[in-house]
Scaffold this motif. Structure first.
Motif, PDB file in Angstrom:
ATOM      1  N   SER A   1       0.111  -4.542  11.917  1.00 55.71           N
ATOM      2  CA  SER A   1      -0.694  -3.320  11.902  1.00 55.71           C
ATOM      3  C   SER A   1      -2.087  -3.614  11.348  1.00 55.71           C
ATOM      4  CB  SER A   1      -0.017  -2.242  11.046  1.00 55.71           C
ATOM      5  OG  SER A   1      -0.133  -2.541   9.668  1.00 55.71           O
ATOM      6  N   ASP A   2      -2.924  -2.598  11.426  1.00 55.75           N
ATOM      7  CA  ASP A   2      -4.192  -2.657  10.714  1.00 55.75           C
ATOM      8  C   ASP A   2      -3.969  -2.005   9.349  1.00 55.75           C
ATOM      9  OD1 ASP A   2      -4.304   0.139  11.085  1.00 55.75           O
ATOM     10  OD2 ASP A   2      -5.805   0.020  12.674  1.00 55.75           O
ATOM     11  N   GLU A   3      -5.033  -1.918   8.553  1.00 51.68           N
ATOM     12  CA  GLU A   3      -4.889  -1.383   7.196  1.00 51.68           C
ATOM     13  C   GLU A   3      -4.555   0.102   7.151  1.00 51.68           C
ATOM     14  OE1 GLU A   3      -9.064  -1.219   8.548  1.00 51.68           O
ATOM     15  OE2 GLU A   3      -7.676  -2.896   8.366  1.00 51.68           O
ATOM     16  N   LYS A   4      -4.691   0.791   8.279  1.00 54.56           N
ATOM     17  CA  LYS A   4      -4.346   2.218   8.341  1.00 54.56           C
ATOM     18  C   LYS A   4      -2.923   2.439   8.849  1.00 54.56           C
ATOM     19  CE  LYS A   4      -9.107   3.588   8.982  1.00 54.56           C
ATOM     20  NZ  LYS A   4     -10.125   3.976   9.949  1.00 54.56           N
TER      21      LYS A   4
ATOM     22  N   TRP B   1      -1.727  -7.652   8.014  1.00 53.80           N
ATOM     23  CA  TRP B   1      -1.131  -6.355   7.680  1.00 53.80           C
ATOM     24  C   TRP B   1       0.140  -6.183   8.493  1.00 53.80           C
ATOM     25  CZ3 TRP B   1      -2.605  -2.681   4.149  1.00 53.80           C
ATOM     26  CH2 TRP B   1      -3.822  -2.904   3.513  1.00 53.80           C
TER      27      TRP B   1
ATOM     28  N   LYS C   1       3.819  -3.375   8.952  1.00 55.59           N
ATOM     29  CA  LYS C   1       4.460  -2.103   8.585  1.00 55.59           C
ATOM     30  C   LYS C   1       5.911  -2.095   9.028  1.00 55.59           C
ATOM     31  CE  LYS C   1       3.294   0.567  12.721  1.00 55.59           C
ATOM     32  NZ  LYS C   1       2.684   1.793  13.220  1.00 55.59           N
TER      33      LYS C   1
ATOM     34  N   THR D   1       0.827  -1.202   0.000  1.00 58.12           N
ATOM     35  CA  THR D   1       0.000   0.000   0.000  1.00 58.12           C
ATOM     36  C   THR D   1       0.863   1.255   0.000  1.00 58.12           C
ATOM     37  OG1 THR D   1      -1.703  -1.170   1.222  1.00 58.12           O
ATOM     38  CG2 THR D   1      -1.812   1.214   1.288  1.00 58.12           C
ATOM     39  N   LYS D   2       2.007   1.155   0.697  1.00 56.55           N
ATOM     40  CA  LYS D   2       2.898   2.308   0.827  1.00 56.55           C
ATOM     41  C   LYS D   2       4.320   1.799   1.017  1.00 56.55           C
ATOM     42  CE  LYS D   2       2.993   6.548   3.528  1.00 56.55           C
ATOM     43  NZ  LYS D   2       2.331   7.259   4.611  1.00 56.55           N
TER      44      LYS D   2
ATOM     45  N   ASN E   1      -1.853   1.452  11.939  1.00 57.44           N
ATOM     46  CA  ASN E   1      -1.803   1.492  13.401  1.00 57.44           C
ATOM     47  C   ASN E   1      -1.223   0.182  13.918  1.00 57.44           C
ATOM     48  OD1 ASN E   1      -3.236   4.057  13.721  1.00 57.44           O
ATOM     49  ND2 ASN E   1      -4.995   2.921  12.943  1.00 57.44           N
TER      50      ASN E   1
END
Length: 170
Positions: free
Chosen positions: A93-96, A72, A74, A48-49, A98
């Protein structure tokens, strides 16, 4: 990496890849490459990023082959020195983005510090990965240490995928 409290590294893996250091660095820091080899065997990775720079972040979602398991994760990049070093803090993490607890173990450390160094010799690259819990409680450290053999096996399998991917890039 200054002022980041971490415990001594609990894991160290060294592997020699038949590829130049610049290419090995590139496949660790560019999303198009990274998505093709990172993660457990058979899993897909959607990036995603990916901003591989100090203060940057990787955020991605791994999905099992049958689609039943979605995870997820990060990275918070601390240090990126092309083409020799990547330092990041890894978390579930979650999809945001966090930070969350690992679904498989409530005592898994929230953060794992990873340091990757790359050294080239005659067209081959020696990659060393050192890692360990960051700001972990005694229970989290014990959980990490208890799963170290499985973690090592998983990383070795992922490095096999990396070797195959690097061979396809020649």
């Amino acid at each position: 990496m200054n002022n980041i409290p971490y415990q001594p590294f609990k894991m160290a893996i060294t592997r020699v890849f038949d590829a130049p250091r610049e290419l090995v660095f590139k496949v660790w820091t560019e999303s198009d490459h990274f998505a093709k080899w990172w993660g457990p065997k058979g899993f897909s990775l959607e990036v995603t990023k990916m901003e591989a720079r100090p203060g940057g972040m990787f955020l991605g979602c791994q999905t099992s082959p049958d689609g039943s398991h979605v995870m997820w994760g990060k990275f918070a990049y601390q240090e990126v020195i092309a083409p020799e070093k990547v330092v990041f803090i890894q978390s579930f993490s979650d999809e945001k983005g966090n930070t969350i607890r690992a679904s498989f173990n409530a005592d898994w450390p929230l953060e794992i510090m990873n340091i990757i160094t790359l050294e080239e010799n005659e067209g081959k690259t020696t990659l060393t990965l050192k890692g360990g819990p960051l700001n972990a409680s005694a229970e989290e450290q014990a959980s990490y240490e208890g799963m170290a053999p499985m973690l090592q096996q998983g990383l070795e399998g992922m490095f096999d995928q990396l070797a195959d991917y690097l061979a396809s890039q020649k």
